[in-house]
Design an enzyme around this catalytic site. Structure first.
Site, PDB file in Angstrom:
ATOM      1  N   GLN A  79       0.829  -1.213   0.000  1.00  0.00           N
ATOM      2  CA  GLN A  79       0.000   0.000   0.000  1.00  0.00           C
ATOM      3  C   GLN A  79       0.860   1.258   0.000  1.00  0.00           C
ATOM      4  O   GLN A  79       0.491   2.276   0.593  1.00  0.00           O
ATOM      5  CB  GLN A  79      -0.945  -0.012   1.211  1.00  0.00           C
ATOM      6  CG  GLN A  79      -2.162  -0.891   1.031  1.00  0.00           C
ATOM      7  CD  GLN A  79      -3.062  -0.398  -0.102  1.00  0.00           C
ATOM      8  OE1 GLN A  79      -3.199   0.793  -0.350  1.00  0.00           O
ATOM      9  NE2 GLN A  79      -3.678  -1.325  -0.808  1.00  0.00           N
ATOM     10  N   SER A  80       1.986   1.197  -0.674  1.00  0.00           N
ATOM     11  CA  SER A  80       2.907   2.335  -0.702  1.00  0.00           C
ATOM     12  C   SER A  80       2.273   3.577  -1.338  1.00  0.00           C
ATOM     13  O   SER A  80       1.856   3.554  -2.502  1.00  0.00           O
ATOM     14  CB  SER A  80       4.145   1.935  -1.503  1.00  0.00           C
ATOM     15  OG  SER A  80       4.943   3.070  -1.770  1.00  0.00           O
TER      16      SER A  80
END
Ligand SMILES: *Cc1c(COP(=O)(O)O)cnc(C)c1O
Length: 345
Positions: A79-80
């Protein structure tokens, strides 16, 4: 200092707002027990839903373009925010983006939150399974995949440019040196002289830039990072190293010692990207007093740190503090169940 002359592409909507969070202060007991709180809204930089990586990418993409790159490669957790914003920046300047993302568990993650946005933005997404616990990156498996992706792009005639994890290289640091110039100017206009600047600290490029910027622009506040992941000793050295490399790029004699960096370790919880109860309480309090959304991975933990310091009486109510909102709200949607499970109401 030659900040103005550093190559830069305009990708973000700047300056970002600086505003008072008066209802939050009231909820924390008002002027008798809580300092004045100013929100610096780097969640509003734009570039596909905003965040602190936009400022770093302005300098990183200019560097990539100058080197003749046609594609950007970067890494991060599944989920960068950094990966999502790198993909958006690539779209904006007509480059390709390839993202090597480390998945925490064995399962294939659903295309939600930032991962959904990566796909919509047209990035090549390469998932690696590994441990995210230390730094939000997956070490050997990740490094091997990055090498493959670079080779594959080259074989297709692309010229890839590798963007460091979190954009936290010397060039990326310039983004938060420039953000400090912007903030110090806004504070002067407002007549505010804050004692502290709080922010979420991950791969440390933001903190490195804020610390270097604070010295170069004679800020009156001290920078207080709230760590969101472990590995402090290593990260502190990295932060000082990239800050000092950035100082060299700027041709200034200023240098930062690792021991000058203040990063609190008490709000990480079980690890990177694992929401905490104190963080979820912070999300609810800020949402319900200010209508501002924090994210569970970074800004909620930083705000939990600020709230704990207010409640324990370690901040002088006569002071002002700045809370740098670094973005991340798209990640909320991938953590709905975990967040709700920790929500008191
Ligand atoms: C990346 C990120 C941070 C941390 O910034 P670093 O420069 O990696 O320390 C903080 N908040 C959000 C929302 C982020 O995406």
């Amino acid at each position: 200092m030659n900040l103005e002359r550093r190559p830069r592409l305009r990708l973000a909507r700047l300056p970002t707002p600086l505003h008072e969070a008066a209802r939050l202060r009231t909820a924390l007991g008002g002027a008798d027990s809580c300092p004045r709180i100013l929100f610096k809204r780097d969640d509003l930089t734009d570039l596909a839903l905003g965040g602190n990586k936009a400022r770093k990418l302005e300098f990183l993409l200019a560097d990539a373009k100058r080197q003749g790159a046609t594609a950007l490669v970067t890494t991060g957790g599944e989920q960068s925010n950094h990966a999502r914003m790198t993909a958006a920046a690539a779209s904006l300047v007509g480059m390709r983006a390839a993202l090597v993302l480390t998945v925490a568990g064995p399962a294939t993650p659903a295309a939600e939150g930032n991962l959904l946005l990566d796909r919509l933005l047209g990035a090549e997404v390469h998932l690696v399974h590994g441990s995210e616990s230390k730094s939000g990156s997956g070490d050997e498996a990740e490094a091997a995949r990055v090498a493959e992706v670079l080779a594959s792009l080259e074989a297709r005639g692309e010229k890839p440019y590798l963007v460091a994890l979190g954009g936290s290289s010397a060039v990326g640091v310039l983004g938060y040196v420039d953000a400090t110039r912007e903030l110090v100017g806004q504070l002067a206009v407002m007549g505010a002289t804050p004692r502290w600047l709080y922010h979420a600290s991950g791969s440390r490029g933001t903190q490195a830039g804020l610390e270097l910027g604070a010295r170069l622009f004679r800020a009156q506040y001290r920078v207080r990072g709230i760590a969101v992941s472990g590995g402090e000793a290593e990260k502190r050295l990295h932060a000082a190293a990239i800050a000092n490399e950035a100082a060299e790029l700027l041709a200034t004699p200023e240098r930062i010692d690792p021991d000058d960096l203040l990063t609190e370790q008490g709000f990480i919880g079980e690890g990177y990207a694992i929401p905490t109860a104190a963080g979820v309480e912070a999300i609810q309090l800020v949402a319900r007093t200010e209508g501002v959304l924090l994210d569970p991975v970074y800004t909620a933990k930083a705000m939990a740190g600020l709230l704990a310091h207010v409640r324990s009486g370690q901040l002088d109510p006569a002071d002002t503090v700045v809370f740098l909102h670094t973005g991340g709200a798209p990640g909320l949607f991938a953590k709905a169940a975990e967040v709700l499970a920790l929500a008191p109401d």
